[in-house]
Design a protein around this motif. Structure first.
Motif, PDB file in Angstrom:
ATOM      1  N   ARG A  94      66.590  82.555 -68.514  1.00 22.68           N
ATOM      2  CA  ARG A  94      65.582  81.638 -67.988  1.00 22.68           C
ATOM      3  C   ARG A  94      66.263  80.329 -67.578  1.00 22.68           C
ATOM      4  NH1 ARG A  94      61.276  84.537 -66.817  1.00 22.68           N
ATOM      5  NH2 ARG A  94      60.859  86.054 -68.442  1.00 22.68           N
ATOM      6  N   VAL A  95      65.568  79.556 -66.784  1.00 22.09           N
ATOM      7  CA  VAL A  95      66.095  78.274 -66.332  1.00 22.09           C
ATOM      8  C   VAL A  95      66.498  77.416 -67.525  1.00 22.09           C
ATOM      9  CG1 VAL A  95      65.439  76.099 -65.230  1.00 22.09           C
ATOM     10  CG2 VAL A  95      64.927  78.272 -64.100  1.00 22.09           C
ATOM     11  N   ARG A  96      65.697  77.415 -68.582  1.00 20.58           N
ATOM     12  CA  ARG A  96      66.002  76.576 -69.746  1.00 20.58           C
ATOM     13  C   ARG A  96      67.353  76.919 -70.373  1.00 20.58           C
ATOM     14  NH1 ARG A  96      62.207  75.453 -72.614  1.00 20.58           N
ATOM     15  NH2 ARG A  96      60.451  76.539 -71.733  1.00 20.58           N
ATOM     16  N   ASP A  97      67.857  78.150 -70.149  1.00 20.70           N
ATOM     17  CA  ASP A  97      69.138  78.564 -70.711  1.00 20.70           C
ATOM     18  C   ASP A  97      70.324  77.934 -69.987  1.00 20.70           C
ATOM     19  OD1 ASP A  97      67.750  80.267 -72.465  1.00 20.70           O
ATOM     20  OD2 ASP A  97      67.767  81.888 -70.988  1.00 20.70           O
ATOM     21  N   ALA A  98      70.112  77.441 -68.774  1.00 21.14           N
ATOM     22  CA  ALA A  98      71.218  76.916 -67.970  1.00 21.14           C
ATOM     23  C   ALA A  98      71.032  75.454 -67.552  1.00 21.14           C
ATOM     24  CB  ALA A  98      71.394  77.773 -66.721  1.00 21.14           C
ATOM     25  N   MET A  99      69.884  74.876 -67.861  1.00 23.19           N
ATOM     26  CA  MET A  99      69.619  73.514 -67.399  1.00 23.19           C
ATOM     27  C   MET A  99      70.377  72.484 -68.239  1.00 23.19           C
ATOM     28  SD  MET A  99      65.824  72.687 -68.817  1.00 23.19           S
ATOM     29  CE  MET A  99      65.587  72.217 -70.529  1.00 23.19           C
ATOM     30  N   ILE A 100      70.521  71.311 -67.657  1.00 26.06           N
ATOM     31  CA  ILE A 100      71.081  70.158 -68.358  1.00 26.06           C
ATOM     32  C   ILE A 100      69.883  69.382 -68.883  1.00 26.06           C
ATOM     33  CG2 ILE A 100      72.413  68.033 -68.108  1.00 26.06           C
ATOM     34  CD1 ILE A 100      73.678  69.467 -65.590  1.00 26.06           C
ATOM     35  N   ALA A 101      69.783  69.286 -70.195  1.00 22.04           N
ATOM     36  CA  ALA A 101      68.660  68.571 -70.801  1.00 22.04           C
ATOM     37  C   ALA A 101      68.900  67.061 -70.720  1.00 22.04           C
ATOM     38  CB  ALA A 101      68.494  68.999 -72.251  1.00 22.04           C
ATOM     39  N   ASP A 102      67.842  66.306 -70.794  1.00 24.89           N
ATOM     40  CA  ASP A 102      67.885  64.847 -70.823  1.00 24.89           C
ATOM     41  C   ASP A 102      68.611  64.251 -69.614  1.00 24.89           C
ATOM     42  OD1 ASP A 102      67.160  62.424 -71.950  1.00 24.89           O
ATOM     43  OD2 ASP A 102      69.046  62.248 -73.050  1.00 24.89           O
ATOM     44  N   PRO A 103      68.120  64.525 -68.407  1.00 22.43           N
ATOM     45  CA  PRO A 103      68.753  63.965 -67.202  1.00 22.43           C
ATOM     46  C   PRO A 103      68.503  62.466 -67.098  1.00 22.43           C
ATOM     47  CG  PRO A 103      66.712  65.015 -66.624  1.00 22.43           C
ATOM     48  CD  PRO A 103      66.924  65.293 -68.094  1.00 22.43           C
ATOM     49  N   PRO A 104      69.245  61.769 -66.229  1.00 22.20           N
ATOM     50  CA  PRO A 104      69.022  60.331 -66.057  1.00 22.20           C
ATOM     51  C   PRO A 104      67.631  60.076 -65.483  1.00 22.20           C
ATOM     52  CG  PRO A 104      70.623  61.145 -64.458  1.00 22.20           C
ATOM     53  CD  PRO A 104      70.296  62.275 -65.383  1.00 22.20           C
ATOM     54  N   LYS A 105      66.819  59.355 -66.225  1.00 28.14           N
ATOM     55  CA  LYS A 105      65.446  59.095 -65.783  1.00 28.14           C
ATOM     56  C   LYS A 105      65.034  57.697 -66.195  1.00 28.14           C
ATOM     57  CE  LYS A 105      63.465  61.118 -69.899  1.00 28.14           C
ATOM     58  NZ  LYS A 105      63.925  62.295 -70.533  1.00 28.14           N
TER      59      LYS A 105
END
Length: 135
Positions: A3-14
């Motif tokens: 799933r996308v959550r398996d490869a995403m970078i958490a806590d992006p600059p926001k």
């Protein structure tokens, strides 16, 4: 199935929409930051890039210290859901020629998915070749 959550970078600059353009500019001091995601109470509302800052603040003579991001942020072009299949998200990135895309869950920003990160993750998921296929 990944799933996308398996490869995403958490806590992006926001930043929150009320933050200043100057605060966004300070985040761009970090070389890995290519876009600042703008949120209101955790929900993604826009994107600010270096190009946005130049066009909407510098070129117009606005004061970056008093220009709120919600006044200059552009709507996100495309987002993916954290529970989307990774292969489907990769195809979308390829078709839309995007390097990165915000990841949302019920409208809330939870990460960023990069094309390079997806490629690495999909390569990890591939089974190794049979010995006779290599020879």
């Amino acid at each position: 199935m990944s799933r996308v959550r398996d490869a995403m970078i958490a806590d992006p600059p926001k930043l929150e929409g009320g933050a200043s353009a100057q605060e966004a500019g300070q985040l761009f001091d970090r070389p890995e930051v290519r876009a600042v995601l703008v949120c209101e109470d955790g929900k993604l509302t826009g994107v600010v890039t270096r190009k946005t800052l130049v066009r909407e603040v510098v070129a117009r003579g606005r004061d970056p210290r008093s220009t709120p991001l919600h006044d200059i942020a552009e709507p996100p072009v495309f987002t993916v859901d954290a529970d989307d299949e990774l292969e489907h998200a990769f195809r979308e990135l390829e078709e839309r020629d995007l390097e990165r895309v915000p990841v949302v869950e019920d409208g809330r920003l939870v990460g960023v998915l990069s094309r390079a990160g997806v490629q690495r993750r999909l390569a990890e998921d591939e089974p190794p070749l049979e010995p006779e296929a290599v020879a």
